[in-house]
Design an enzyme around this catalytic site. Sequence first.
Site, PDB file in Angstrom:
ATOM      1  N   LYS A 130    -112.279   6.517  -6.341  1.00  0.00           N
ATOM      2  CA  LYS A 130    -111.741   7.829  -5.935  1.00  0.00           C
ATOM      3  C   LYS A 130    -112.687   8.554  -4.978  1.00  0.00           C
ATOM      4  O   LYS A 130    -112.241   9.225  -4.044  1.00  0.00           O
ATOM      5  CB  LYS A 130    -111.506   8.697  -7.181  1.00  0.00           C
ATOM      6  CG  LYS A 130    -110.495   8.138  -8.154  1.00  0.00           C
ATOM      7  CD  LYS A 130    -110.295   9.056  -9.346  1.00  0.00           C
ATOM      8  CE  LYS A 130    -111.523   9.199 -10.217  1.00  0.00           C
ATOM      9  NZ  LYS A 130    -111.958   7.933 -10.868  1.00  0.00           N
ATOM     10  N   GLN A 156    -113.189  10.369 -13.765  1.00  0.00           N
ATOM     11  CA  GLN A 156    -112.653   9.391 -14.712  1.00  0.00           C
ATOM     12  C   GLN A 156    -111.257   8.916 -14.262  1.00  0.00           C
ATOM     13  O   GLN A 156    -110.900   9.017 -13.103  1.00  0.00           O
ATOM     14  CB  GLN A 156    -112.625   9.952 -16.137  1.00  0.00           C
ATOM     15  CG  GLN A 156    -113.991  10.079 -16.765  1.00  0.00           C
ATOM     16  CD  GLN A 156    -114.534  11.486 -16.746  1.00  0.00           C
ATOM     17  OE1 GLN A 156    -113.813  12.456 -16.679  1.00  0.00           O
ATOM     18  NE2 GLN A 156    -115.840  11.599 -16.801  1.00  0.00           N
ATOM     19  N   LYS A 179    -110.670  -1.995  -3.215  1.00  0.00           N
ATOM     20  CA  LYS A 179    -111.383  -3.260  -3.436  1.00  0.00           C
ATOM     21  C   LYS A 179    -110.492  -4.485  -3.250  1.00  0.00           C
ATOM     22  O   LYS A 179    -110.655  -5.498  -3.948  1.00  0.00           O
ATOM     23  CB  LYS A 179    -112.053  -3.267  -4.813  1.00  0.00           C
ATOM     24  CG  LYS A 179    -113.220  -2.279  -4.900  1.00  0.00           C
ATOM     25  CD  LYS A 179    -114.164  -2.602  -6.029  1.00  0.00           C
ATOM     26  CE  LYS A 179    -115.436  -1.773  -5.942  1.00  0.00           C
ATOM     27  NZ  LYS A 179    -116.421  -2.100  -6.971  1.00  0.00           N
ATOM     28  N   VAL A 213    -123.383   5.890 -13.262  1.00  0.00           N
ATOM     29  CA  VAL A 213    -124.186   6.772 -14.116  1.00  0.00           C
ATOM     30  C   VAL A 213    -124.894   5.987 -15.210  1.00  0.00           C
ATOM     31  O   VAL A 213    -126.096   6.132 -15.428  1.00  0.00           O
ATOM     32  CB  VAL A 213    -123.297   7.872 -14.738  1.00  0.00           C
ATOM     33  CG1 VAL A 213    -124.079   8.674 -15.777  1.00  0.00           C
ATOM     34  CG2 VAL A 213    -122.776   8.802 -13.643  1.00  0.00           C
ATOM     35  N   ASN A 234    -121.115  12.926 -16.084  1.00  0.00           N
ATOM     36  CA  ASN A 234    -120.956  11.607 -16.702  1.00  0.00           C
ATOM     37  C   ASN A 234    -120.168  10.659 -15.816  1.00  0.00           C
ATOM     38  O   ASN A 234    -120.067   9.471 -16.105  1.00  0.00           O
ATOM     39  CB  ASN A 234    -120.258  11.728 -18.060  1.00  0.00           C
ATOM     40  CG  ASN A 234    -118.901  12.394 -17.954  1.00  0.00           C
ATOM     41  OD1 ASN A 234    -118.673  13.228 -17.083  1.00  0.00           O
ATOM     42  ND2 ASN A 234    -117.990  12.062 -18.851  1.00  0.00           N
ATOM     43  N   HIS A 257    -119.593   9.108  -8.503  1.00  0.00           N
ATOM     44  CA  HIS A 257    -118.806   8.727  -7.337  1.00  0.00           C
ATOM     45  C   HIS A 257    -119.759   8.202  -6.271  1.00  0.00           C
ATOM     46  O   HIS A 257    -120.686   8.900  -5.866  1.00  0.00           O
ATOM     47  CB  HIS A 257    -118.021   9.925  -6.795  1.00  0.00           C
ATOM     48  CG  HIS A 257    -116.878  10.317  -7.659  1.00  0.00           C
ATOM     49  ND1 HIS A 257    -116.062  11.401  -7.411  1.00  0.00           N
ATOM     50  CD2 HIS A 257    -116.380   9.757  -8.785  1.00  0.00           C
ATOM     51  CE1 HIS A 257    -115.131  11.492  -8.342  1.00  0.00           C
ATOM     52  NE2 HIS A 257    -115.312  10.505  -9.185  1.00  0.00           N
ATOM     53  N   THR A 295    -121.422   8.147 -22.223  1.00  0.00           N
ATOM     54  CA  THR A 295    -122.609   8.038 -21.365  1.00  0.00           C
ATOM     55  C   THR A 295    -123.788   8.830 -21.912  1.00  0.00           C
ATOM     56  O   THR A 295    -124.854   8.854 -21.297  1.00  0.00           O
ATOM     57  CB  THR A 295    -122.287   8.547 -19.952  1.00  0.00           C
ATOM     58  OG1 THR A 295    -121.781   9.881 -20.045  1.00  0.00           O
ATOM     59  CG2 THR A 295    -121.265   7.655 -19.269  1.00  0.00           C
ATOM     60  N   ASN A 316    -110.581  -1.795   1.979  1.00  0.00           N
ATOM     61  CA  ASN A 316    -110.957  -3.203   2.132  1.00  0.00           C
ATOM     62  C   ASN A 316    -112.408  -3.354   2.581  1.00  0.00           C
ATOM     63  O   ASN A 316    -112.735  -4.114   3.477  1.00  0.00           O
ATOM     64  CB  ASN A 316    -110.015  -3.907   3.109  1.00  0.00           C
ATOM     65  CG  ASN A 316    -109.951  -3.219   4.470  1.00  0.00           C
ATOM     66  OD1 ASN A 316    -110.431  -2.095   4.633  1.00  0.00           O
ATOM     67  ND2 ASN A 316    -109.355  -3.874   5.447  1.00  0.00           N
ATOM     68  N   ASP A 365    -113.719   4.616 -12.204  1.00  0.00           N
ATOM     69  CA  ASP A 365    -114.386   3.663 -11.291  1.00  0.00           C
ATOM     70  C   ASP A 365    -113.401   2.999 -10.335  1.00  0.00           C
ATOM     71  O   ASP A 365    -113.639   1.887  -9.857  1.00  0.00           O
ATOM     72  CB  ASP A 365    -115.148   2.575 -12.075  1.00  0.00           C
ATOM     73  CG  ASP A 365    -116.098   3.156 -13.109  1.00  0.00           C
ATOM     74  OD1 ASP A 365    -116.871   4.052 -12.743  1.00  0.00           O
ATOM     75  OD2 ASP A 365    -116.051   2.728 -14.273  1.00  0.00           O
TER      76      ASP A 365
END
Length: 417
Positions: free
Chosen positions: A15, A218, A323, A292, A37, A40, A126, A407, A12
């Site tokens: 990517k 992942q 972020k 997911v 699982n 994106h 998941t 950003n 998370d």
Amino acid sequence: MDAAVIGLQWGDEGKGKIVDHLAGDFDSVVRFNGGNNAGHTVIVGERTYKLRVLPSGILREDVVSVIGNGVVLDPQGLLDEIHLLKKEGVQIHPGKLLIADNCHLVLPIHRELDVLFEQKQKLGTTKCGIGPCYQDKVARRGIRLCDLRSEEQLRKTLAGLSYYHNIVRKGAGLQEVCQEILFASLFAMRDELLCYAVPPCELQGILSGKSKLYEGAQGMLLDIDHGTYPFVTSGSSGLGQVMNGAALGCVNRVIGVMKGYVTRVGEGILPTEQDNAFGSELQKLGKEVGTVSGRIRRCGWCDLPLVRYVNAVAGVTEIVITKLDVLDSFNEIFLCCAYKGKKGKLIEICSPSKLCYSKYEAQYIVMKGWRSSTVGVTSFCDLPDGAKSFVETIEKCLDLPVTMISNGPERTQVLHR
């Protein structure tokens, strides 16, 4: 120059956005691990695309998307994803999408076992059937995409697979596998799936001389070998898996993606977790909900000792911070720069296995927040001084260049250094 994008945390990290942003500079985007699982999320204009197994490059018209042999493929899930994107105007056809025909297939019986095992072991999966599918792959009884080419081969492989699963299902009080139902469902999808299927040797020929961007699923802290075992995924997430899970040659750039903080879905350690107002604010501002699973992600401050470890084992050559804008409103921002051991020794690079079995205390650098918006800023020089200091501190601590900063959620909201 070929490049791989891998996650430096627990997945998370953003990517998918970075791959989509870079994809226009490459001829192809290649998924090399995981299954459906791992979600994106890519935002293009006013549209939000939530991809699960298709490479993020599928949203680029002139980019070839490849699903490598390291991916475990839910056939119905793949077709559903293709149909949904086609309805939204995304062009998908043989030639634009290529799938290695030695991919293993995730079946309904895998999902049923995943649910059963999760009830007992509670690893935070998941429940998509990924682990049981990998088990069958390693045990040499799995169904591969190429098996659909032969009715005889498919029936033979299904018989062997069902024999094992029926032993497990009997012990769990489940009904026996109905081979005919499984066969019929796979055979009904055969033509639509096989039109994208290509043997690995032919993939090499098709992509020879073309630039490749490898997209990981992942993160390295969920890697089966290098992650926070046993709370990990069932496959590998690093550079070695790029070579094995795509089988298309060497990689020159390894781009490690990390958030300016950390998140984790499900069980397992999260040493810098903030189960307090800070964590709640990070979750709220970062919209930290699993693509997911729909589960709220646990949140904490950036953990640099673990990132240093990942960089070492994954051969990372450059860093992307995502972020950054989520941190815009904080008065103070914390960076875990080291751990303190029992005897007071500072540990600046720390393997997950140490954290799982020993007690270490996180040591933080406390930085003054910048309290102004970084959203959409296009030049590093134009960032607030506090944001620049935050990035430069991470760069110094990791001894690797930060080459990109995300950003904002949109495709274009990435600045380069």
